[in-house]
Write an enzyme that holds these catalytic residues in place. Structure first.
Site, PDB file in Angstrom:
ATOM      1  N   SER A  87      -7.780   7.005  -2.740  1.00 10.92           N
ATOM      2  CA  SER A  87      -8.581   5.920  -2.171  1.00 10.92           C
ATOM      3  C   SER A  87      -8.443   5.856  -0.664  1.00 10.92           C
ATOM      4  O   SER A  87      -7.337   5.873  -0.127  1.00 10.92           O
ATOM      5  CB  SER A  87      -8.130   4.580  -2.739  1.00 10.92           C
ATOM      6  OG  SER A  87      -8.699   4.336  -3.976  1.00 10.92           O
ATOM      7  N   ASP A 127     -15.345  -2.564   0.456  1.00 12.59           N
ATOM      8  CA  ASP A 127     -14.050  -1.925   0.199  1.00 12.59           C
ATOM      9  C   ASP A 127     -13.622  -1.049   1.366  1.00 12.59           C
ATOM     10  O   ASP A 127     -13.097   0.048   1.177  1.00 12.59           O
ATOM     11  CB  ASP A 127     -14.084  -1.101  -1.102  1.00 12.59           C
ATOM     12  CG  ASP A 127     -12.684  -0.728  -1.577  1.00 12.59           C
ATOM     13  OD1 ASP A 127     -11.717  -1.411  -1.190  1.00 12.59           O
ATOM     14  OD2 ASP A 127     -12.549   0.265  -2.332  1.00 12.59           O
ATOM     15  N   HIS A 186      -8.949  -2.082  -0.772  1.00 11.25           N
ATOM     16  CA  HIS A 186      -8.024  -2.284  -1.889  1.00 11.25           C
ATOM     17  C   HIS A 186      -6.715  -1.513  -1.714  1.00 11.25           C
ATOM     18  O   HIS A 186      -5.751  -1.766  -2.445  1.00 11.25           O
ATOM     19  CB  HIS A 186      -8.684  -1.938  -3.229  1.00 11.25           C
ATOM     20  CG  HIS A 186      -8.825  -0.481  -3.527  1.00 11.25           C
ATOM     21  ND1 HIS A 186     -10.022   0.189  -3.433  1.00 11.25           N
ATOM     22  CD2 HIS A 186      -7.924   0.443  -3.944  1.00 11.25           C
ATOM     23  CE1 HIS A 186      -9.850   1.457  -3.785  1.00 11.25           C
ATOM     24  NE2 HIS A 186      -8.581   1.630  -4.093  1.00 11.25           N
ATOM     25  N   GLY A 208      -4.564   7.246  -5.588  1.00 19.56           N
ATOM     26  CA  GLY A 208      -3.958   7.582  -4.306  1.00 19.56           C
ATOM     27  C   GLY A 208      -4.920   8.246  -3.346  1.00 19.56           C
ATOM     28  O   GLY A 208      -4.655   8.311  -2.150  1.00 19.56           O
TER      29      GLY A 208
END
Length: 365
Positions: A212, A140, A110, A210
């Site tokens: 991630s 993901d 993502h 952020g």
């Protein structure tokens, strides 16, 4: 949705809406009660040595997307007018980390999404254009590649998972601020937060938008998880974060590097969870997964599974719910034959299913 009086605002895509202010350019307390439990020697009070060793491998990621809004038609006294809107350029930020000296980087799917441009910023402020090698929305995870060599890099842990309560350190790019370290502990394992393919690790290290795609390290400086989501009533950290376990992340990224895609086992069965009343009606034990539907001619149908069967074991291991069955099937090796025990009208039936292979929905580009 409410839980303990708080609204659920995540499975928050941590990097999805974070935009940096400027886009990077190319180029005496009471003594504790005594206890006989001993703190392991490997559990640090702080992580300065670990941080100094691993932080050069952590990067900030900025993904640029350009979208063209749909045209708008107006009815006027002079007829219809078609108004075309100009493209809109947006930028999101996230984190990642090098896993090889050749420039391969792991991040979240993502974070990069369908972006047209990805810029990686290293801790020594180099700005590098990255290519998306492959993406796997189901877990993901994504792999990027930058040109160059001799990049500082880190490795996924191959040891047993850290124990619940063990100290960890997370490093990432919260709110586009740049490399930031936070520490905490492993809070739990096996969290099901909406992905049928991931048993998430729960952490209490501060993770924010952020972060991630950034890594979480153990005391030895090995990656034990890839930060992916938070549970929050505010959109900011409240001490409940989730990471993709190292073993799964390593497996998926290895496939993406080799082939640009991920293949999984597939049996062609729609699965559902059982509540206690359904389990009683079907003569099944608590737990397991009910076969809700079957693909005509699929592996499950060919093996003799029927709608209403309750899957209780896969290869001799008890299953807890539908997601548990899906994860076990998805990881089946090519050519594998899975032994499934189902409860059918109150009786145990053993069947053998040969999963087919199915590629992920997003591959190399």
């Amino acid at each position: 949705m409410k839980r303990s009086g708080l609204a659920l605002v995540g499975l928050l895509a941590l990097a999805a809406c974070e935009r940096p202010a400027t886009a990077p350019e190319q180029s005496p307390a009471a003594p504790a009660p005594s206890t006989s439990a001993q703190v392991p020697a490997a559990a640090p009070a702080s992580f300065p040595e670990v941080y100094e060793r691993v932080s050069p491998a952590v990067v900030s990621i900025y993904a640029v997307a350009v979208e063209t809004p749909p045209a708008v038609i107006y009815d006027t006294p002079f007829g219809r007018i078609l108004e075309r809107r100009p493209p809109v350029r947006s930028m999101s930020s996230g984190s990642g980390f090098f896993i090889s000296a050749e420039g391969y980087i792991v991040t979240n799917d993502h974070v990069v999404g369908d972006s047209q441009e990805v810029i990686v910023v290293t801790t020594d402020d180099r700005k590098l254009r990255a290519k998306v090698v492959g993406r796997d929305p189901a877990t993901d995870l994504a792999v990027l590649k930058v040109e160059g060599r001799d990049f500082p890099h880190v490795s996924f842990s191959r040891a047993a998972n850290p124990r619940v309560g063990e100290a960890v350190i997370a490093i990432g790019n919260p709110f586009g601020l740049g490399t930031t370290a936070t520490s905490g502990i492993v809070s739990a394992y096996g969290r099901n937060i909406g992905s049928a393919y991931v048993d998430f690790v729960q952490l209490d290290a501060a993770i924010n938008q952020g972060n991630s795609g950034g890594p979480t390290f153990n005391a030895q400086g090995e990656v034990v998880g890839v930060n992916s989501a938070i549970f929050s009533p505010t959109g900011a950290n409240v001490g409940i974060g989730f990471a993709i376990p190292a073993a799964l992340a390593r497996e998926i990224t290895d496939q993406l590097i080799r082939t640009g895609k991920v293949e999984r086992g597939y049996i062609g069965a729609g699965l559902g969870d059982l509540n206690p009343r359904q389990a009683e009606a079907l003569g099944a034990p608590q737990g397991g997964a009910v076969i809700a539907s079957l693909a005509s001619g699929g592996p499950a149908a060919r093996a003799g599974l029927r709608p209403g069967d309750v899957v209780v074991e896969v290869d001799g291991e008890r299953v807890s719910d539908a997601a548990d069955v899906i994860r076990k099937v998805s990881r089946a090796a090519e050519g594998a034959r899975l032994r499934m025990r189902v409860v059918r009208q109150g009786r145990a039936v053993d069947l053998t299913v040969a999963p087919e292979r199915r590629a992920s929905s997003a591959g190399m580009r």
